[in-house]
Scaffold this motif. Structure first.
Motif, short mmCIF file in Angstrom:
data_model
loop_
_atom_site.label_atom_id
_atom_site.label_comp_id
_atom_site.label_asym_id
_atom_site.label_seq_id
_atom_site.Cartn_x
_atom_site.Cartn_y
_atom_site.Cartn_z
N HIS B 29 0.53 -1.14 0.22
CA HIS B 29 -0.65 0.03 0.39
C HIS B 29 0.78 1.18 0.28
N ASN B 30 0.41 2.26 -0.55
CA ASN B 30 1.16 3.55 -0.88
C ASN B 30 0.85 3.76 0.69
N VAL B 31 -0.20 4.38 1.24
CA VAL B 31 -0.04 5.12 2.26
C VAL B 31 0.45 4.42 3.96
N MET B 32 0.54 4.90 4.63
CA MET B 32 0.79 4.39 6.04
C MET B 32 0.25 5.29 6.93
N TYR B 33 -0.58 4.95 8.13
CA TYR B 33 -0.99 6.22 9.15
C TYR B 33 -0.66 5.65 10.46
N TRP B 34 -0.47 6.30 11.27
CA TRP B 34 0.00 6.11 12.70
C TRP B 34 -1.54 7.20 13.64
N TYR B 35 -2.21 6.31 14.28
CA TYR B 35 -3.28 7.01 15.17
C TYR B 35 -2.70 6.29 16.50
N GLN B 36 -3.40 7.22 17.17
CA GLN B 36 -3.32 7.09 18.28
C GLN B 36 -4.50 7.28 19.69
N GLN B 37 -4.37 5.62 20.48
CA GLN B 37 -6.33 5.43 20.69
C GLN B 37 -5.68 5.65 22.43
N LYS B 38 -6.50 6.90 23.20
CA LYS B 38 -5.45 7.09 24.26
C LYS B 38 -7.32 6.02 24.86
N SER B 39 -6.97 5.09 26.38
CA SER B 39 -8.27 4.95 27.28
C SER B 39 -9.77 5.13 27.15
N SER B 40 -10.76 4.70 26.45
CA SER B 40 -11.90 5.21 26.21
C SER B 40 -11.89 6.12 25.91
N GLN B 41 -11.04 6.92 25.08
CA GLN B 41 -11.45 7.61 23.46
C GLN B 41 -11.24 6.83 22.08
N ALA B 42 -11.91 7.59 21.50
CA ALA B 42 -11.44 7.59 19.72
C ALA B 42 -10.05 7.61 19.41
N PRO B 43 -9.43 6.96 18.06
CA PRO B 43 -8.39 7.08 18.11
C PRO B 43 -8.03 8.13 17.04
N LYS B 44 -6.81 9.14 17.00
CA LYS B 44 -6.76 10.37 16.94
C LYS B 44 -5.83 10.02 15.67
N LEU B 45 -5.57 10.32 14.59
CA LEU B 45 -5.07 10.73 12.94
C LEU B 45 -3.26 11.52 13.27
N LEU B 46 -2.52 10.76 13.89
CA LEU B 46 -1.25 11.48 14.52
C LEU B 46 -0.33 11.90 12.91
N PHE B 47 0.14 11.02 11.98
CA PHE B 47 0.30 11.05 10.45
C PHE B 47 0.31 10.46 10.09
N HIS B 48 0.63 10.70 8.77
CA HIS B 48 0.35 9.96 6.80
C HIS B 48 1.38 9.75 6.88
N TYR B 49 1.87 8.91 5.38
CA TYR B 49 2.49 9.01 4.54
C TYR B 49 1.46 8.20 3.39
#
Lengths: 115, 112
Positions: B29-49
């Motif tokens: 795949h061309n695209v890669m993402y990193w998400y952070q998910q803290k306890s009991s929260q929704a995933p949050k996008l950090l960055f992507h390529y």
């Protein structure tokens, strides 16, 4: 800024009942996603909705998308205990020149289905 | 099977000690993402390529960096982890022009 609102955030229901989770988003989008997450686990893709009026069904779950109202629903029919999980909707911003866009998630609906 | 792999699955680090999380995908795949998910929260996008083009979210702390040495691998570097960085970190990938993001199993980071 794209905002995604889910409701309810917490839902306790009995087996055999029907219920709907709602997902509203703030700006035009061409992609709406539903995910399931079990405690301590990653995200499991349930549905990808790509056009106005799209409806998809898998087992007891059915998702729909109304892009004009910026609303998606996840309907649960005759709930069973195994469906207990947290359900997230997520929206991708409209493509611009084919660039990559990450997802903006709703806060999730914590669903408990009691026997 | 083609998939998204994250290592390690569990990582414990000390306050302020740099840590690197790894993600690889066999989907080409061309695209890669990193998400952070803290306890009991929704995933949050950090960055992507997108390929080698790096896209940082405006509110991603400077403490977080990423590297993508090739199509298959992507790393998340946390230079000086704080207690507030304890979370599940999710990597995902997508084919350019495709619609679906494929998520890895996640790395749960504990900061002592």
């Amino acid at each position: 800024e794209l905002k995604v609102e889910q409701n309810p955030l917490f839902l306790s229901m009995q087996e055999g009942k029907n219920y709907t989770i709602y997902c509203n988003y703030s700006t035009t989008s061409d992609r709406l996603y539903w995910y399931r997450q079990d405690p301590g686990k990653s995200l499991e893709s349930l549905f990808v909705l790509l056009s106005n009026g799209a409806v998809k069904q898998e087992g007891r779950l059915m998702a729909s998308l109304d892009t004009k109202a910026r609303l998606s629903t996840l309907h649960i029919t005759a709930a069973v205990h195994d469906l207990s999980a947290t359900y997230f909707c997520a929206v991708a911003a409209l493509y611009s020149g084919g660039g990559a866009d990450g997802l903006t998630f709703g806060k999730g609906t914590h669903l408990i289905i009691q026997p | 099977d083609a998939m998204v792999i994250q290592n390690p699955r569990y990582q414990v680090t000390q306050f302020g000690k740099p840590v690197t999380l790894s993600c690889s995908q066999t989907l080409n795949h061309n695209v890669m993402y990193w998400y952070q998910q803290k306890s009991s929260q929704a995933p949050k996008l950090l960055f992507h390529y997108y390929d080698k083009d790096f896209n940082n979210e405006a509110d991603t702390p400077d403490n977080f960096q990423s590297r993508r040495p090739n199509t298959s691998f992507c790393f998340l570097d946390i230079r000086s982890p704080g207690l507030g960085d304890a979370a599940m970190y999710l990597c995902a990938s997508r084919r350019g022009g495709g619609n679906e993001q494929f998520f890895g199993p996640g790395t749960r980071l504990t900061v002592l």
